[in-house]
Structure formats: structure tokens, C-alpha cells
Design a protein around this motif. Sequence first.
Motif, short mmCIF file in Angstrom:
data_model
loop_
_atom_site.label_atom_id
_atom_site.label_comp_id
_atom_site.label_asym_id
_atom_site.label_seq_id
_atom_site.Cartn_x
_atom_site.Cartn_y
_atom_site.Cartn_z
N LYS A 266 12.50 16.96 20.03
CA LYS A 266 11.69 16.29 21.06
C LYS A 266 12.29 14.95 21.47
CE LYS A 266 7.23 18.40 19.90
NZ LYS A 266 6.03 18.20 19.05
N VAL A 267 12.84 14.25 20.48
CA VAL A 267 13.50 12.96 20.75
C VAL A 267 14.67 13.17 21.73
CG1 VAL A 267 15.06 11.29 19.65
CG2 VAL A 267 12.80 11.72 18.67
N ILE A 268 15.45 14.22 21.48
CA ILE A 268 16.61 14.50 22.33
C ILE A 268 16.16 14.80 23.76
CG2 ILE A 268 18.51 16.14 22.72
CD1 ILE A 268 18.65 16.41 19.60
N ALA A 383 17.62 -3.16 9.53
CA ALA A 383 18.57 -3.43 10.62
C ALA A 383 19.29 -2.14 11.03
CB ALA A 383 19.58 -4.49 10.19
N PHE A 384 18.81 -1.00 10.54
CA PHE A 384 19.37 0.33 10.85
C PHE A 384 20.74 0.60 10.24
CE2 PHE A 384 16.24 2.43 13.55
CZ PHE A 384 15.41 1.36 13.86
N ASN A 385 21.22 -0.31 9.36
CA ASN A 385 22.45 0.01 8.63
C ASN A 385 22.19 1.18 7.70
OD1 ASN A 385 24.02 -2.30 9.58
ND2 ASN A 385 22.58 -3.53 8.35
N VAL A 386 23.15 2.08 7.58
CA VAL A 386 22.96 3.29 6.79
C VAL A 386 23.93 3.30 5.60
CG1 VAL A 386 23.14 5.82 6.79
CG2 VAL A 386 22.15 4.62 8.76
N ASN A 387 23.42 3.75 4.47
CA ASN A 387 24.23 3.99 3.28
C ASN A 387 24.37 5.49 3.07
OD1 ASN A 387 25.38 4.12 0.71
ND2 ASN A 387 23.53 3.39 -0.36
N VAL A 388 25.61 5.97 3.04
CA VAL A 388 25.83 7.37 2.62
C VAL A 388 26.88 7.40 1.51
CG1 VAL A 388 25.08 8.61 4.69
CG2 VAL A 388 27.43 7.76 4.58
N LYS A 411 26.25 8.98 22.54
CA LYS A 411 25.31 8.24 23.39
C LYS A 411 24.02 7.94 22.61
CE LYS A 411 26.65 9.81 27.99
NZ LYS A 411 27.53 10.96 27.62
N MET A 412 23.60 8.88 21.76
CA MET A 412 22.41 8.63 20.93
C MET A 412 22.66 9.15 19.52
SD MET A 412 18.37 9.48 21.52
CE MET A 412 18.47 11.27 21.46
N THR A 413 22.49 8.25 18.55
CA THR A 413 22.67 8.61 17.14
C THR A 413 21.30 8.64 16.48
OG1 THR A 413 24.84 7.59 17.06
CG2 THR A 413 23.71 7.90 14.95
N ILE A 414 20.97 9.79 15.93
CA ILE A 414 19.68 9.97 15.26
C ILE A 414 19.91 10.13 13.77
CG2 ILE A 414 17.62 11.43 15.09
CD1 ILE A 414 18.28 12.48 17.92
N THR A 433 24.91 -0.10 -0.16
CA THR A 433 26.28 -0.01 0.35
C THR A 433 26.24 0.33 1.84
OG1 THR A 433 26.88 0.92 -1.81
CG2 THR A 433 28.55 1.00 -0.07
N ALA A 434 26.57 -0.63 2.66
CA ALA A 434 26.55 -0.36 4.10
C ALA A 434 27.74 0.52 4.44
CB ALA A 434 26.62 -1.67 4.88
N THR A 435 27.47 1.59 5.17
CA THR A 435 28.53 2.53 5.55
C THR A 435 28.66 2.55 7.06
OG1 THR A 435 27.72 3.87 3.70
CG2 THR A 435 29.40 4.84 5.12
N THR A 436 27.52 2.79 7.72
CA THR A 436 27.49 2.87 9.18
C THR A 436 26.63 1.72 9.69
OG1 THR A 436 27.82 5.26 9.18
CG2 THR A 436 26.72 4.34 11.11
N PRO A 437 27.19 0.89 10.57
CA PRO A 437 26.45 -0.30 10.99
C PRO A 437 25.28 0.03 11.92
CG PRO A 437 28.52 -0.13 12.20
CD PRO A 437 28.54 0.97 11.18
N GLY A 438 24.21 -0.72 11.78
CA GLY A 438 23.00 -0.48 12.55
C GLY A 438 23.19 -0.51 14.05
N GLU A 439 24.15 -1.26 14.52
CA GLU A 439 24.35 -1.32 15.98
C GLU A 439 24.76 0.03 16.58
OE1 GLU A 439 28.04 -3.08 17.65
OE2 GLU A 439 28.48 -3.72 15.60
N THR A 440 25.21 0.97 15.71
CA THR A 440 25.60 2.29 16.20
C THR A 440 24.55 3.36 15.91
OG1 THR A 440 26.79 2.88 14.17
CG2 THR A 440 28.06 1.74 15.87
N VAL A 441 23.41 2.94 15.39
CA VAL A 441 22.32 3.87 15.05
C VAL A 441 21.15 3.59 15.98
CG1 VAL A 441 20.66 4.52 13.27
CG2 VAL A 441 23.06 4.06 12.65
N ASP A 442 20.68 4.62 16.65
CA ASP A 442 19.67 4.39 17.69
C ASP A 442 18.26 4.75 17.27
OD1 ASP A 442 21.60 3.60 19.76
OD2 ASP A 442 22.30 5.66 19.54
N VAL A 443 18.12 5.81 16.50
CA VAL A 443 16.79 6.34 16.23
C VAL A 443 16.71 6.82 14.78
CG1 VAL A 443 15.03 8.00 16.95
CG2 VAL A 443 16.71 7.19 18.62
N LEU A 444 15.58 6.54 14.14
CA LEU A 444 15.30 7.11 12.82
C LEU A 444 14.11 8.04 12.96
CD1 LEU A 444 15.35 7.28 9.68
CD2 LEU A 444 13.93 5.20 9.68
N VAL A 445 14.31 9.30 12.59
CA VAL A 445 13.20 10.27 12.64
C VAL A 445 12.77 10.61 11.22
CG1 VAL A 445 12.47 12.57 13.37
CG2 VAL A 445 14.03 11.25 14.83
#
Lengths: 515, 515
Positions: A266-268, A383-388, A411-414, A433-445
Motif C-alpha cells: 500500500k505504501v508503494i 534518525a532512520f540509521n539502520v544496523n544490519v 527513489k523510495m527505500t522501505i 552499528t550504523a550500516t545504512t545512513p538514515g538520509e537514504t531510508v525513507d519509510v519504516l513499515v
Amino acid sequence: MNQLTNAIGRVLPEAVEGYGKVRPFAGAFATVPAMMRQAPKIKRILPDEQKLVKDIETVFKQIPIKDGMTLSFHHHLRNGDGVVNMVLAVAAKLGLKNLTVALSSVFPVHAPLVEHVKNGVVAGLDTNYMSGPVAQAVSQGVFPRPVVFRTHGGRARAIECGQLKIDVAFIAAPAADDYGNINGVAGPAACGSLGYAFPDAQYADHVVAITDHLVSYPLSPVSIPQTRVDYVVQVDCIGDPQGIVSGTTKITRDPVGLKIAETTAKVIKAAGLLKEGFSFQTGAGGASLAAAAYVRQMMEDEGVTGSFALGGITGYMVEMLEAGLFRNLVDVQGFDLDAVRSIAANPQHLEIGADFYASPFNRGAAVNKLDVVVLGATEIDTAFNVNVVTGSDGVVMGGSGGHSDAAAGAKMTIIVANLLRGRLPIIVDKVLTATTPGETVDVLVTERGVAVNPQRQDLYEKFKAAGLPLKNVEELKQLAEKIAGVPQQITTGDNIVAVVEYRDGTVIDVVRQIK
Amino acid sequence: MNQLTNAIGRVLPEAVEGYGKVRPFAGAFATVPAMMRQAPKIKRILPDEQKLVKDIETVFKQIPIKDGMTLSFHHHLRNGDGVVNMVLAVAAKLGLKNLTVALSSVFPVHAPLVEHVKNGVVAGLDTNYMSGPVAQAVSQGVFPRPVVFRTHGGRARAIECGQLKIDVAFIAAPAADDYGNINGVAGPAACGSLGYAFPDAQYADHVVAITDHLVSYPLSPVSIPQTRVDYVVQVDCIGDPQGIVSGTTKITRDPVGLKIAETTAKVIKAAGLLKEGFSFQTGAGGASLAAAAYVRQMMEDEGVTGSFALGGITGYMVEMLEAGLFRNLVDVQGFDLDAVRSIAANPQHLEIGADFYASPFNRGAAVNKLDVVVLGATEIDTAFNVNVVTGSDGVVMGGSGGHSDAAAGAKMTIIVANLLRGRLPIIVDKVLTATTPGETVDVLVTERGVAVNPQRQDLYEKFKAAGLPLKNVEELKQLAEKIAGVPQQITTGDNIVAVVEYRDGTVIDVVRQIK
């Protein structure tokens, strides 16, 4: 040692022993390359010279491989890989020391690597992902030098830019001819795309094909060309098919997972991206496939034909290609037998290298053309930073792989995640451990609502108009903490056991030894 | 100026003005490379940046293209090419001077180049073959700098080794997407393989795709990848299909040609090469195809399945592939519509780059795997040196193309020729312009007998045992002279109008201005 603070607030030393000077992460698109491409030595071969060599030991002696060299490997044989262990056993036998292993991903099958580290044969590891005993050993400080974590695109970049210099690339070759042409679509260890080995073959000083399926010249199709391969070694078996490809992955039946997947679709749609030419990447897990299934349903309902699906390819994506829902699959890695079958036979199913997939420093990776990527997380912060990279206990149990690359390009990172992982809230103030910076993450579902990165006010408005269950990321965090309590902060030691490079080669974080 | 004598006895100046120092030809395999691979600048593109540019003039300004730069082009559109003239017209309009054109082959359609040279827009030409008005202008000394002749493999080598440095590669693209993926199998100007453009795309500082068939992203298949392409320009028409591909070439009906072809096939059989896995290259002319037809008959009679046919591919080779007589076609250039159709659809029909085809300085070109190549000659001398650059009047009318490459690589190189060309004997004491050295030529087949290079005593014995009509090359020469008289020596001026490089970059000969 003086310290630096990078663009997402991580405090880092100016240099790390065994790694070198730290270039701090400065923002997802802040680093502009300023170097020439890596230039290996020009070689030749006379028309009557042969490349077939009787065994790996002979290759070691002919090159010759010396202490301190970097040997590279690809991970397309995954947990069935026999080549890394085979080659390192020869290195150990010959008494070599202080080698660096540049292996695009590390699996449980690579457990013998730990012994080689303890014995001094291997001192360094350069990889994009790891799980199993080697990952645990890293966290315990077994390696004398910090491990370098890269992204899939970052590894290709590092090789192309001469920052990861490979002395010898050993390429597990499901099929090869005696002049070094290689593909991944035939033979008992067929794995499909060989994309992660492309940069190694292009830029290593020496390239060795290890195969258990030697065919008449010329092999066709050719994924890695004879022009770059120095030696061909025939062995009994390069890998265990059981560990190489899985059977068809199943869509999750977990109701929470299904709810998240439905919301994701639905987000997409609400973002306005589900239209003619739609492009998509998702993972191979059951929840990701469930999201793909909901997306598929919407594409069918609305008569949308997508342009391409990207990344690790599963049978589910093959089904969508064959049903005409995507015009192409763009495949850097196949996950199951359907993906192998498809790439072998369907010209709309393209094999690409890791550079084409995701490198930030060429004239355009495929991730840049993505509309939507759906990714997971072990933790995400406000801040939407992701740890993987590390788990809830602080132990290494993953790595970016293509996570940061696809997030930067799409264009949109979920990010899809259950609000609780085990019994711990997935949303924290600051990921370990920050892996992917929040500025590249748009949405958390999550199953309890959708949070939008404040920098994407445009999406927020669209989701609101579509009646999606929007929540502030802080609210979601509090919801989780109300259920599970505020998790205890993990305390780590001081010793840096891994350096996490962002795709552009800057340092986004470090991993410290567990206590 | 001091002089040098190269390994085949050609006397050359130590340096040529406008070319530089002469490295004398030292033997077909005497030169060992000692350099690193050419390293273009690392670039990037942001995910939302576009590559589509409105016209060629805009590309010139954005790069920007300056006086003295080298612009490269491929010749897959042959005498139908519209791109070279289109780009040079823009250069002229913008008042650029002193450009070098690196065009893999030059055809009559490129006549406007002569005017650009006279006007100072173009000063240098680097090519592997030329015919038509440009070739005549070269011989008349119109170019201010000597033209550089290379072989197809030598051009790839020169680019890869940084000896032919390309500032901007303009790639005529029969099909492209907006992110710069290119192939040659779709669109109105479909030409099949794009192999000669591969090195340009890999090593140029800037790469521009010029297309008249822009398709949705992603294009598939991909012959030249988006990762190396900076700009895409859509134009009305890149070429005239009539000039690009011929209809199916016909086998000669000339009885002399048929006799030579039949003898050629017997030579191949007598050499013991007509066996399982046989590999073969021949030209696209009627006499070469006749040789292929006799070879085919023998393969059918003896139940031999060949491994691959190589080089410029014709419909006749496609027929042999489809009849199961070869397992693969290995295609650097297609000559007719059947070749285009086949490479587009048949996975056994492989597209390869010029480097894979024929470069002497990589880890193994396809020519090294050839059993037999059948080639032509405008002259051959008693030391078996072959001229394919100048005609009997001393005027440039050809070039090596893949001649020297295939001759060097193949186990047996056969030159087929009528004893007389026009009214002149084809065998001379010393060819006017040495192109392919005698040490790489094994057999000369004429309608009056077969001559074997004395260094191949092994072949002589086999041919004798097979009852082939063997003659000494001197005898054949005398036979021809008895019919046509001893030809007058061509006298040329002193001005060097072209330097003929052997595939390894040494100078095998020079061409002097005609009187």
C-alpha cells in the motif's frame, strides 16, 4: 589518538591500527572520487601455451603466492562453497602467513578460516557479509587486524579504484573451458549469476579458475572471459549443491509478517510509484516475498508492467518475469534453482557484475534506476540509521551486502520490521552499528504503523491522503518499549574488531569486541 | 635521420614526424609487454542525474571537446555509417582543429573526412582498414600527419595499453536505453556484434552513445554497459541499412576460384586438422566462402563437428552452426542479415570484443585457438610476407584488419590467391607494403599449385604424402612471370603517408606517397 565525528555523529579514531587512516562518512553523496582506475599489469600468452595446471599447489608455486598477499573469492556458492577452504588449506600446507582473504560474503561453511587465523596463515578479512563461526570469531577479537566490512557496490568500487588490491583471484567456476572462459549456469555446482566475481576477474593481478566441470572450448555463454584468466585447475568438486541453492523460498504465513507486507504494498502504491515501468528490489526472505506477492497482486489488478526486478533473484521474481509482470530480471546473484534455470535460458534475464549492480563510482549502477527497494534491519534508530551488521547481543551476524547500495539508489527505500525482534524493540535511539545512513531510508513499515523520514514530507502527505496508518518513529519506539521495556544498552570493549565502510569508502562506523 | 632495419629487412627511419619513435618489428612474438593497463579517470553519477542530451553539439560543449583531442568510432555500420560524418560536421561547425579520428575501419561513405583534413579540423587518422576516397587521399599525402595502420587486435591492444588514448568515444548504437546500455541487434540500423567498440567503451575518457532507437530501460541484451557511458544522444538516423549489411554473400562461380577453394580444403585435410573440435576462420568473399563450402562437405562426409568459427561472420557460417557443423560462432562483426538474426537469437552465437578476438597482449585471444585461417593477399613475396595495404599501383586500398592477428594465432595460416591479379603476378620478390610477416604464413594456395613455407617442413611432408600439387614459391612466381612478364617496380616518393604497425605495436613497414 585524536578522534573524529562523522556525518551521522559516530565518534571514530583518526586511524585504526591494521586498517589505516579513517576517512569519516560525510553524507551519502558527499564523496567525489579523485583517482584513476586500477591498472593491472599487461600480460600475454603465446598461441601454443596452455592454462591447465594440475593442482592448486602448482598454481601457488607458479605465481608464486607469497606471505602477505591478498587472495580473493566470490560467494556465489554460498554455504556450499568448497573453494575457499580448499585454497586456504594449500596456503596452510605451504606455510604461508599473513594473507588477507577478500571474500564477498562469509558463510558457516567457512569455519576453517578461524583456524587459519589462529595459525597466522590468514590475518585479514575483507567482506560484505558474514554469518556463522567466522562472524563470532570476529566479535571475539580472533583476527589480528580489524575486518573490513564493505557493501556489495563498495567492494566493486574498492577493487576498481585500487583500494582493495587483489593479488590473486580464485574463481569458483561451475563451468569452464581450458582457456579460462567461465560461467555459472552449467555443471553440478551451477549457481546462476557470477556477478560478484566480475570485478575480481577484471582487476586482480592473477586470476585462477577452479572448476569441476571442464567443457570443450569455447564455453558458452561466457560470464568471465579467457582474456583475464591465467590458470585453470580442475578439481573433483567445487561445492555442495545442497548448500549452494535453496529450494524455492516460501512466502511467510506469519500473520504479522503478512500484515507488514500488505502495508508495504500500500505504501508503494500511495507513493505513486506503482505505474508502467515500475522497478523493484526485495530480499529473499519469507516476509520480503510476501511484500512482492502483494505488489504483484496490485500490478495485476492495475495492469502495470514493470521494467525490472533487481538484486538477488528468487524463483518468485522468475515467476513474475515469466508472467510478463516485469520485462527483465537484472541478476547479480541467484538464490534458488528457478533463478539458475531462468538465467541460463531466458534472454530477458540479465547477468550483471557487482559494479553494474551497485558501485557508486562509475557512470551509473542499476540501483540508481530502482523505484523501490524493500529491506530489513536488525535495528533502526530514530534518525532512520539502520544496523544490519550486529545483533542484539553486539555480535557480528550480517553485513550490508547490497543494503546501503540499494537504499542510496532507489527513489523510495522501505525498511520492513516487526516492532519487536525476539523480545527487544527494533527501534532504538542510536543503533549499535550504523550500516545504512538514515538520509537514504525513507519509510519504516511495522505491524503497528508506518513512519516516514521527516526529510520526505512529500511521501508523508501522499500516505496521509491514502489513509495509511502513519506514526512518528518516536511513537513507534515508545509503543515497542511499552510492550517490551527499554532495552539495556549493550556495552562493548574498546578493541576495534571491524571497520564498516560505507559504499564510497568512508567509515560509517566501527565494531568493537564483545565483552 | 638514422635508419633501422626491422626483422623482415624493411629499412625504416628511427622516428617519423607526426608519429614519433619507431619501434622496429622484431618478430611476431618477440615483443613482451611491459606496462600497466590504461586507467581512465574514476567518475560517478548521482541517482537522479540524467544522461540524455538533446544533441551532439551539446555533448561537445559539456565535455568539452577541444582542439587536438582524439575522437574514436567503430565501423560496424560499414559503408552505411552516418555517425562519423555527423560528429565531424559538428566539430567543423564549432571550429575545432587538429583532431585525431580513431575509426576502426574507413569506408567510401567517410569521404567528407577528406574535406575536414583539408580544412584543418582533422589532422590524424588511426585505423585498421580503409577503402575509397579517404584511402586515396592518404596516398596523395593529404593528411598532415602519417596515418597509423593497426590490426584489429593491435587496436584493442593499443587502447588497453594506453598507446592509443581516446578522449571521447562516439558509439553508433543501433539500440540504446536512456542510461547508456547499448546493443547492435535491434533497431533500424541493427548490425549484430559491436565487438570493435568494446575497447573504446572500456578505456575512453568520455563515452557517448548516438542512437536512433531509444528503448525503455533496461535494454537487453547489453553489449556495452551503462557503467561506462556518459551521454546518450537520440538522432533521426545513425546509418543506412543498405550500406550496413549485405544480402547473403554468394559462393564464387569462377572456375579458378573454385579450384583454389577445393585445393584449400584438401590442404586442411592433409594437415590433419579436419577432426573433432576443428576451428576455422575465413573471409566473406566469394572465394573464401567456396573454401568454406568444400570444408563443410568434408566435415559432413567424415562426421566431424567443429568447435567454433571465428571472425567476421556470414550467413554461410550461420548455416553451418544451425546444421550442427560448428558448436559455436564467435563473432566480432557480422557481415549480413543472417549473422544479425543469429546473434540476436542463438545463445551458441557469441558476441566478443576486439580484445577477445585478437589482442596479442592479454591472457589469450580467440585467434590463438584457431586451427585454420584462410586469408587473401594483394601481394605475397618469396619470404611469405603478405601485403594487404596497398594495391599494384602503390595506392592504399585496404589494411590488415584481422589478417595479421589470425595469421599469428592459427595453427595453420593459408593464403589463397590467383596467380595473377589483374595482369600482374601476385608473387613478388618483396611486397611493396609488408602487413603480415612471412613467419606467420604457412601455405600459399594458387590455381597452379601449393607452396609451403620452408619453416613448415612438417606440413610439406604431409601434403606430399597426400599427393597435393606442391610447388616451390619461386617456381610459382616464375610460372606467373612466364604468363604476365616481370612486373615493373613501383616507385614511390619519400614522404611517409602511413605507418603500418604490427599487432604488438612495432613498425612492420611504412607507406610512402605515390608519385
